[in-house]
Write an enzyme that holds these catalytic residues in place. Structure first.
Site, PDB file in Angstrom:
ATOM      1  N   CYS A   1     -31.250 -48.401 -12.956  1.00 37.47           N
ATOM      2  CA  CYS A   1     -32.656 -48.769 -12.802  1.00 37.47           C
ATOM      3  C   CYS A   1     -33.048 -49.484 -14.084  1.00 37.47           C
ATOM      4  O   CYS A   1     -32.278 -49.528 -15.040  1.00 37.47           O
ATOM      5  CB  CYS A   1     -33.508 -47.523 -12.675  1.00 37.47           C
TER       6      CYS A   1
ATOM      7  N   ARG B   1     -31.582 -54.907 -12.160  1.00 38.40           N
ATOM      8  CA  ARG B   1     -30.977 -53.583 -12.286  1.00 38.40           C
ATOM      9  C   ARG B   1     -31.290 -52.674 -11.093  1.00 38.40           C
ATOM     10  O   ARG B   1     -30.706 -51.598 -10.952  1.00 38.40           O
ATOM     11  CB  ARG B   1     -31.475 -52.887 -13.560  1.00 38.40           C
TER      12      ARG B   1
ATOM     13  N   TRP C   1     -33.208 -48.318  -8.424  1.00 38.55           N
ATOM     14  CA  TRP C   1     -32.109 -48.431  -7.470  1.00 38.55           C
ATOM     15  C   TRP C   1     -31.769 -46.991  -7.099  1.00 38.55           C
ATOM     16  O   TRP C   1     -31.281 -46.236  -7.932  1.00 38.55           O
ATOM     17  CB  TRP C   1     -30.919 -49.136  -8.100  1.00 38.55           C
TER      18      TRP C   1
ATOM     19  N   ASN D   1     -33.385 -43.741 -16.087  1.00 32.05           N
ATOM     20  CA  ASN D   1     -32.265 -44.489 -15.527  1.00 32.05           C
ATOM     21  C   ASN D   1     -31.012 -43.660 -15.738  1.00 32.05           C
ATOM     22  O   ASN D   1     -30.641 -43.403 -16.886  1.00 32.05           O
ATOM     23  CB  ASN D   1     -32.149 -45.846 -16.255  1.00 32.05           C
ATOM     24  N   GLY D   2     -30.393 -43.211 -14.651  1.00 34.49           N
ATOM     25  CA  GLY D   2     -29.179 -42.396 -14.794  1.00 34.49           C
ATOM     26  C   GLY D   2     -29.142 -41.332 -13.723  1.00 34.49           C
ATOM     27  O   GLY D   2     -29.851 -41.419 -12.717  1.00 34.49           O
TER      28      GLY D   2
ATOM     29  N   GLU E   1     -12.323 -62.968  -3.991  1.00 40.05           N
ATOM     30  CA  GLU E   1     -13.612 -63.209  -4.650  1.00 40.05           C
ATOM     31  C   GLU E   1     -14.544 -64.031  -3.741  1.00 40.05           C
ATOM     32  O   GLU E   1     -15.740 -63.744  -3.652  1.00 40.05           O
ATOM     33  CB  GLU E   1     -13.364 -63.907  -5.993  1.00 40.05           C
TER      34      GLU E   1
ATOM     35  N   LYS F   1     -18.190 -62.777  -2.411  1.00 35.12           N
ATOM     36  CA  LYS F   1     -19.436 -63.525  -2.632  1.00 35.12           C
ATOM     37  C   LYS F   1     -20.193 -63.688  -1.323  1.00 35.12           C
ATOM     38  O   LYS F   1     -21.405 -63.507  -1.276  1.00 35.12           O
ATOM     39  CB  LYS F   1     -19.173 -64.929  -3.213  1.00 35.12           C
TER      40      LYS F   1
ATOM     41  N   GLU G   1     -21.678 -60.289  -0.088  1.00 33.73           N
ATOM     42  CA  GLU G   1     -22.762 -59.783  -0.935  1.00 33.73           C
ATOM     43  C   GLU G   1     -24.104 -60.433  -0.649  1.00 33.73           C
ATOM     44  O   GLU G   1     -25.125 -59.765  -0.620  1.00 33.73           O
ATOM     45  CB  GLU G   1     -22.453 -60.119  -2.406  1.00 33.73           C
TER      46      GLU G   1
ATOM     47  N   HIS H   1       0.604 -60.406   9.584  1.00 30.11           N
ATOM     48  CA  HIS H   1       0.826 -58.963   9.729  1.00 30.11           C
ATOM     49  C   HIS H   1      -0.413 -58.234  10.238  1.00 30.11           C
ATOM     50  O   HIS H   1      -0.526 -57.029  10.085  1.00 30.11           O
ATOM     51  CB  HIS H   1       1.281 -58.366   8.392  1.00 30.11           C
TER      52      HIS H   1
ATOM     53  N   LYS I   1     -27.250 -55.096 -10.320  1.00 33.63           N
ATOM     54  CA  LYS I   1     -26.377 -55.867 -11.202  1.00 33.63           C
ATOM     55  C   LYS I   1     -25.355 -55.001 -11.928  1.00 33.63           C
ATOM     56  O   LYS I   1     -24.188 -55.341 -11.990  1.00 33.63           O
ATOM     57  CB  LYS I   1     -27.240 -56.642 -12.207  1.00 33.63           C
TER      58      LYS I   1
HETATM   59  O1  M6R Z   1     -20.580 -55.508 -14.854  1.00 35.40           O
HETATM   60  P1  M6R Z   1     -19.235 -55.375 -14.215  1.00 35.40           P
HETATM   61  O2  M6R Z   1     -18.408 -56.594 -14.350  1.00 35.40           O
HETATM   62  O3  M6R Z   1     -18.498 -54.141 -14.663  1.00 35.40           O
HETATM   63  O4  M6R Z   1     -19.552 -55.155 -12.686  1.00 35.40           O
HETATM   64  C1  M6R Z   1     -18.532 -54.902 -11.768  1.00 35.40           C
HETATM   65  C2  M6R Z   1     -19.021 -55.070 -10.349  1.00 35.40           C
HETATM   66  O5  M6R Z   1     -20.052 -54.167 -10.081  1.00 35.40           O
HETATM   67  C3  M6R Z   1     -19.519 -56.492 -10.086  1.00 35.40           C
HETATM   68  O6  M6R Z   1     -18.538 -57.437 -10.359  1.00 35.40           O
HETATM   69  C4  M6R Z   1     -19.967 -56.641  -8.622  1.00 35.40           C
HETATM   70  O7  M6R Z   1     -18.875 -56.539  -7.781  1.00 35.40           O
HETATM   71  C5  M6R Z   1     -20.695 -57.969  -8.454  1.00 35.40           C
HETATM   72  N1  M6R Z   1     -21.892 -57.766  -7.703  1.00 35.40           N
HETATM   73  C6  M6R Z   1     -19.870 -58.995  -7.784  1.00 35.40           C
HETATM   74  O8  M6R Z   1     -20.548 -60.165  -7.563  1.00 35.40           O
END
Ligand code: M6R
Length: 615
Positions: A2, A27, A75, A101-102, A488, A492, A495, A511, A610
């Site tokens: 958060c 966050r 969050w 936050n935590g 990747e 993307k 997400e 396979h 994030k």
């Molecule tokens: O801050 P980090 O690189 O440790 O974060 C890792 C993942 O949470 C981060 O890469 C996440 O998968 C992204 N939303 C991908 O776009």
């Protein structure tokens, strides 16, 4: 995960806190709230939704007077996103208020105890337990707020960054940190509190980054006092000058941070190798590696730990380390590694990759590796982050703030750092020929220009996005260095557009995933003219004979795939190990445009945040 913000000083706290919360929405953004003290009353407003929803509600509900206050953007972890579970939370007395936050792991046993003592709770959150524990300690022990916070935190198992305010002591905010970030901005007779420095960047350049296990007592017109939570001992505050500027954290002319960050990549990659890559002299300078060169050179094995996009960057580097430096590499999800009983030898080294430097699973995996006595090297973007501090040595990516939740420039700059390390080790180990080494350096230096060129396909990619925006599934295929790029690309798309997508090594298709292919299935194939090009062309033929639709990512001038594919997107040519830095660009743009056309929230996709600072 958060965002928390606070202010105490001579100005109106409200606009500072609200604007600060907007900066921290990356966050978490499922609910938000604010507590303001107007000299008589403690006014709390909170709501499900974004900070703009909070603003609307505040205009209707409360006065925004007051020069002290705390705010939160959430969050959800404990309890669904709703008005009641949103922060700030009151204590039963109504005098104390907290933002957090935590995660408090032992909240259930604490809650039972507090219920026995007559406390009641309105929310499902662990945070409401904490503020009542603080109230209970304060009353029972008859101590001031900072002492009550300290005693209560010593009973807590979990992680936190908190700010606590007591209506009866309105010239003070008490903050504390363990495992979640907390920064204090020092202005002229005013103080700012935030999860990172961005909320107060336009007000001050001086900041204290609280360390784990520290708390700060922030009093109006007084100096900050920092104490250790464990034993109450005083700590000398270390005030740092911030290296950030406002432009870096604003969207500028771009519609979204993600697009800005995609287009920043030429510059970001250059910043990553600036001062490190000395092509003419044939040198790569990296203090964190230079100082520990023996450990790297004697490594039996490199274990890479990371999550999400950072894990994909680790997978790309597996090919680079093994091919040019001949060091065996294992790439592990931090979330799995931390709960395994991994076989780690004294001569192994661990590389932890994280954009934010705050990812809880990666942090825990680092701690596990350290407990086994191995050297842990960190690759982070956020300077001074928890992972940067927890690792023995490291290298920053210097990508600049990445605010869009979907990682873009983090990926390419992480690959750049990993490539520099691999080349450095390869040279020292003589596993690469001199000419090959120099060729790699000069090709790396050309990458920013080539990324710029790859970005020129933007409007062509937009046209392709328009054609496929309504499909429900996508497949991404790649081989070798570009297999992780396929993963990747799929991540993307998932997400930000919520379209189901899967990445596969192209040869694995037969396979299983081949069963999915029909005339409605678009398949993005990374088919650059390197490595196993012929094999991937065969894979494309297999797809075409099952009527799948091919979007080929090809090397400039390619004619073979162009004939077979429905659409192609060209990227400039480079050496194979560097192709991921180029092939990933069209995949980022494709997801971006599809998500925009579907009217999705690009920078704040649903359910995500994030930095994932919880398990
Ligand atoms: O801050 P980090 O690189 O440790 O974060 C890792 C993942 O949470 C981060 O890469 C996440 O998968 C992204 N939303 C991908 O776009």
């Amino acid at each position: 995960m958060c965002g928390i913000v606070g202010y105490i000083g001579h100005r109106d706290a409200y606009p500072i806190i609200i604007e600060g919360l907007k900066r921290l929405e990356y966050r978490g953004y499922d609910s938000a709230g604010i507590a303001l003290y107007d000299g008589t009353n403690l006014n709390v407003t909170k709501t499900k939704g974004k900070v703009t929803d909070l603003e609307c509600r505040i205009e209707k509900e409360i006065t925004t007077n007051g020069t002290v206050g705390i705010g939160h953007t959430r969050w959800a972890t404990h309890g669904i996103p709703n008005d009641v579970n949103a922060h700030p939370h009151y204590s039963n007395s109504g005098n104390l208020v907290i933002v957090h936050n935590g995660i408090i792991e032992n909240y259930e046993s604490l809650k039972k105890e507090l219920i026995k003592r007559g406390y009641s709770f309105t929310s499902d959150t662990d945070t409401e337990i904490l503020i009542n524990l603080i109230q209970d300690v304060k009353q029972k022990e008859n101590v001031m707020l900072r002492k009550a916070v300290q005693i209560a935190l010593n009973q807590i198992v979990g992680t936190y960054a908190i700010a606590v305010f007591d209506k009866n002591k309105p010239n003070e905010i008490v903050v504390a940190k363990l495992g979640s970030p907390l920064t204090i901005g020092i202005g002229e007779d005013e103080f700012f509190i935030a999860s990172d420095a961005t909320p107060f960047l336009e007000h001050t350049n001086n900041a204290i980054y609280l360390e784990d296990g520290e708390m700060a007592i922030i009093r109006r017109h007084k100096n900050i006092k920092i104490r250790k939570i464990k034993d109450d001992s005083l700590v000398n505050p270390y005030v740092q000058e911030l290296q950030l500027n406002l432009e870096q954290i604003e969207k500028g002319d771009y519609d979204h941070f993600m697009l800005k960050e995609i287009f920043e990549q030429p510059h970001a990659i250059k910043d990553t190798f600036r001062g490190r890559l000395k092509t003419e002299k044939g040198i790569i300078k990296m203090a964190g590696v230079d100082d520990n060169l023996e450990k790297f050179l004697n490594a039996n094995k490199i274990i890479i730990i990371a999550c999400g996009t950072s894990w994909h960057a680790g997978l790309v580097s597996e090919y680079i380390f093994e091919n040019i430096a001949r060091i065996p590499v294992e790439v592990e999800y931090a979330s799995e590694f931390r709960y395994r009983n991994p076989v780690i030898n004294q001569n192994d080294i661990v590389i932890a990759i994280s954009q934010s430097g705050e990812t809880a699973d990666t942090l825990a995996a680092i701690k596990l590796a350290k407990s086994r006595g191995v050297f842990v090297f960190g690759i982070c973007n956020v300077v001074g982050s928890s992972i940067a501090r927890e690792t023995h040595a490291g290298a920053y990516t210097h990508a600049g703030p990445e605010i869009g939740v979907a990682s873009t420039k983090a990926f390419t700059t992480q690959i750049t750092v990993l490539t520099l390390i691999a080349l450095k080790l390869a040279k020292a180990k003589r596993t690469i020929s001199n000419s090959d080494y120099h060729h790699h350096l000069s090709e790396l230096e050309l990458i920013p220009k080539k990324v710029e060129k790859a970005l020129l396909s933007d409007s062509h990619i937009k046209t392709i996005a328009h054609i496929y925006k309504d499909v429900r599934n996508f497949l991404y295929l790649g081989r070798g260095y570009n297999f992780p790029v396929a993963l990747e690309g799929a991540l993307k798309l998932k997400e930000i557009s919520y379209i189901h997508a899967e990445g596969y090594p192209a040869a694995e298709m037969k396979h299983g995933p081949i069963a999915l292919i029909d005339e409605n299935m678009p398949i993005v194939v990374i088919a650059i003219k390197k490595g196993h090009y012929d094999k991937i062309v065969s894979n494309i033929r297999e797809i075409k004979s099952r009527k799948g639709k091919i979007i080929g990512i090809v090397t400039e001038g390619d004619t073979i795939v162009k004939e077979l594919a429905d659409y192609v997107i060209e990227v400039p040519d480079t050496i194979e190990s560097l192709t991921p830095l180029l092939t990933t660009i069209p995949l980022q743009l494709l997801s971006y445009h599809i998500a925009v056309m579907l009217d999705k929230n690009i920078d704040q996709p649903r359910n995500l945040a994030k930095s994932v600072t919880v398990e």
